[in-house]
Design a protein around this motif. Sequence first.
Motif, PDB file in Angstrom:
ATOM      1  N   GLU A 122     -32.134   2.871 -37.968  1.00 51.79           N
ATOM      2  CA  GLU A 122     -32.993   1.720 -38.242  1.00 51.79           C
ATOM      3  C   GLU A 122     -34.309   2.147 -38.896  1.00 51.79           C
ATOM      4  O   GLU A 122     -34.813   1.508 -39.813  1.00 51.79           O
ATOM      5  CB  GLU A 122     -33.254   0.979 -36.940  1.00 51.79           C
ATOM      6  CG  GLU A 122     -33.878  -0.390 -37.112  1.00 51.79           C
ATOM      7  CD  GLU A 122     -34.002  -1.100 -35.775  1.00 51.79           C
ATOM      8  OE1 GLU A 122     -34.985  -0.853 -35.060  1.00 51.79           O
ATOM      9  OE2 GLU A 122     -33.082  -1.879 -35.437  1.00 51.79           O
ATOM     10  N   GLU A 123     -34.876   3.255 -38.402  1.00 51.34           N
ATOM     11  CA  GLU A 123     -36.125   3.762 -38.970  1.00 51.34           C
ATOM     12  C   GLU A 123     -35.894   4.389 -40.348  1.00 51.34           C
ATOM     13  O   GLU A 123     -36.717   4.250 -41.246  1.00 51.34           O
ATOM     14  CB  GLU A 123     -36.760   4.797 -38.024  1.00 51.34           C
ATOM     15  CG  GLU A 123     -37.215   4.241 -36.694  1.00 51.34           C
ATOM     16  CD  GLU A 123     -38.215   3.113 -36.860  1.00 51.34           C
ATOM     17  OE1 GLU A 123     -39.138   3.256 -37.710  1.00 51.34           O
ATOM     18  OE2 GLU A 123     -38.081   2.078 -36.177  1.00 51.34           O
ATOM     19  N   LYS A 172     -35.933   2.126 -43.471  1.00 51.47           N
ATOM     20  CA  LYS A 172     -37.162   1.488 -43.919  1.00 51.47           C
ATOM     21  C   LYS A 172     -37.634   2.024 -45.271  1.00 51.47           C
ATOM     22  O   LYS A 172     -38.207   1.291 -46.071  1.00 51.47           O
ATOM     23  CB  LYS A 172     -38.253   1.646 -42.862  1.00 51.47           C
ATOM     24  CG  LYS A 172     -37.973   0.810 -41.612  1.00 51.47           C
ATOM     25  CD  LYS A 172     -39.077   0.962 -40.573  1.00 51.47           C
ATOM     26  CE  LYS A 172     -38.784   0.097 -39.336  1.00 51.47           C
ATOM     27  NZ  LYS A 172     -39.821   0.248 -38.295  1.00 51.47           N
ATOM     28  N   ASP A 173     -37.441   3.307 -45.534  1.00 49.03           N
ATOM     29  CA  ASP A 173     -37.778   3.811 -46.870  1.00 49.03           C
ATOM     30  C   ASP A 173     -36.539   4.292 -47.627  1.00 49.03           C
ATOM     31  O   ASP A 173     -36.567   4.510 -48.831  1.00 49.03           O
ATOM     32  CB  ASP A 173     -38.814   4.938 -46.785  1.00 49.03           C
ATOM     33  CG  ASP A 173     -38.279   6.184 -46.083  1.00 49.03           C
ATOM     34  OD1 ASP A 173     -37.062   6.285 -45.845  1.00 49.03           O
ATOM     35  OD2 ASP A 173     -39.106   7.067 -45.780  1.00 49.03           O
ATOM     36  N   TYR A 231     -38.927  10.128 -39.057  1.00 48.61           N
ATOM     37  CA  TYR A 231     -38.117   9.025 -38.541  1.00 48.61           C
ATOM     38  C   TYR A 231     -37.991   9.117 -37.017  1.00 48.61           C
ATOM     39  O   TYR A 231     -37.978   8.096 -36.336  1.00 48.61           O
ATOM     40  CB  TYR A 231     -36.741   9.029 -39.214  1.00 48.61           C
ATOM     41  CG  TYR A 231     -36.852   9.034 -40.727  1.00 48.61           C
ATOM     42  CD1 TYR A 231     -37.428   7.962 -41.400  1.00 48.61           C
ATOM     43  CD2 TYR A 231     -36.434  10.132 -41.473  1.00 48.61           C
ATOM     44  CE1 TYR A 231     -37.552   7.974 -42.795  1.00 48.61           C
ATOM     45  CE2 TYR A 231     -36.556  10.154 -42.846  1.00 48.61           C
ATOM     46  CZ  TYR A 231     -37.116   9.073 -43.498  1.00 48.61           C
ATOM     47  OH  TYR A 231     -37.260   9.083 -44.862  1.00 48.61           O
TER      48      TYR A 231
END
Length: 571
Positions: A401-402, A405-406, A554
């Motif tokens: 999930e983290e 993000k990028d 992360y």
Amino acid sequence: MITFYYAVTFAISLLLTLFYVYKWRTHFEVNITIIFTLIPVASLGYLLEFSARTREAYINAIKIVYIGGTFLIFFINMCVFRLSGIHVKRWIRTVAFLICCSMYSLVLSIDYSNIFYKSVDFRRENGRIYVEKVYGPAHTMFYVLLAVFFLAGILGILYSYRRKKQVSKWILRLLFLPEAISVAGYIGLRFSNRNIDLVPVTYVIAQVIYLIIVRRMSLYNISSNVIDTMVKAGETGFVSLNYKLHYLGSNETANRIIPALAKLRVDESIKGKADFAETINRWIEHYKEEGKGVTFNFTLRHPLDPEKDRIYRVEVNDLYDGSQKRGYQLFFRDDTENQKYINLLDKFNAELTEEVDRKTARIVEMHDNLILSMAVVVESRDNSTGGHVRRTSEGVRILIEEMRKDNRFEMTDKFCKDIVKAAPMHDLGKIAVDDAVLKKPGRFTDEEFEKMKRHAAEGAKIVHEILKDTDDEEFRKIAENVAHYHHERWDGSGYPEGLAGEEIPLEARIMAIADVYDALVSKRVYKPSMSFAEANEIIIGGMGKHFDERLLPYYVSARPKLEAYYKGQVE
């Protein structure tokens, strides 16, 4: 009596021409139309010739007769070539016609020069005409011209008879008759009474034959017949515009589909008109961009009952004038029933797809539950306190999930979903480890640890066997990698292959963090659980050695969620 003969032949030729005009349609062969125009004129010339009372009237009548004599053979030949499927180049047609015009100009010189007739002596006695003619060199050329045209026509018919499969042999036989009969009349076929000329009779016979040909050819003109049938059926609409979008015309069906057409004047531009902005103008713009094969659907709404709406298939093509493109031709065809059928099929397919997806999802769910159950069974043999499979899967999900993000690692949605789905399978290989080793409450000896390390490779084999028949090759590979390489280390000191750095698949590197984190913060029979701070120190300290240091940010951003999750777990 002779005058009566010519009057009758003229009257019959005129009646046959009137009948042709009555039957005339736009796709009739233009050369036949000209033939039917010239024959009454030439027949009238014969009537005037034998009704003449003065030499001047007689010569004028001869000039009228030769209109047919000079030009009919040309148009008969052009008709033969067209109906025989033989293309005559434009320059050849032009030269041949100019030769005919030149020959007729010589005819017009009668009484002014001796090139066509050297002399014409005319007298009328007791109601009969006596004529003495002395022919000039041009008259001989006239017969040569007839012979050349006749030979060209006959050769054209014979060529088509042998080579052209798309031309009716019955039509070719009929074409031969007026060609032969007309020439026979011109070369001087006479009754014993030389005052009677057979040429007008041959003209009438030719007209009858051409009427038969026209009637038959109408059936062979497929394109025109199809258009006529479509127009009369009233199911197809037509709209014609030139390239400047000036309105050229439309039929009643098109006017009913787009009522604004009925208000247009011929040659009025539709460019920029609001009534056509979303219909004809837009369709033509798409056609100019896409070219042939572009079709559109247009719905004619019923004011009261939507069930009575009509759907028309609109096709845009180039408008041809002969071989030249002159504008746009739009066709409207009622496609309502077909569209309803397509919509019914789409609905059925959608329902079928939904049902298949539902059944497939159920099968996948059962498959996943079976795998999870196997993982839980294997886990129950371990010396852990249970829940490792479920917790590591959640840890992987939080890390993923983290990372999304990028998306530095350019992971697809499916890749992320497959890692979470594969996580429970990472320790399936422990089923191949002896209980004595697996359940040992203390630290392993070197020999026992070697046995324990086998579970990674064994797990990959087991996953391969479980998933070898799956259609999802990508998931199978990810699941095998997770099981096989989750104990590899970034510095190459891990097992079972001793892979280092990016040799280790990304999915295995992610699994490694989740697996070690759970082992640190979870209680085991041989150790208590560590605090989150202690575990965090070990994980961060292992970056670049045990773990891929690029995953550090992360993990750091995922740490609060990991701790919150584990706090909620009941040991």
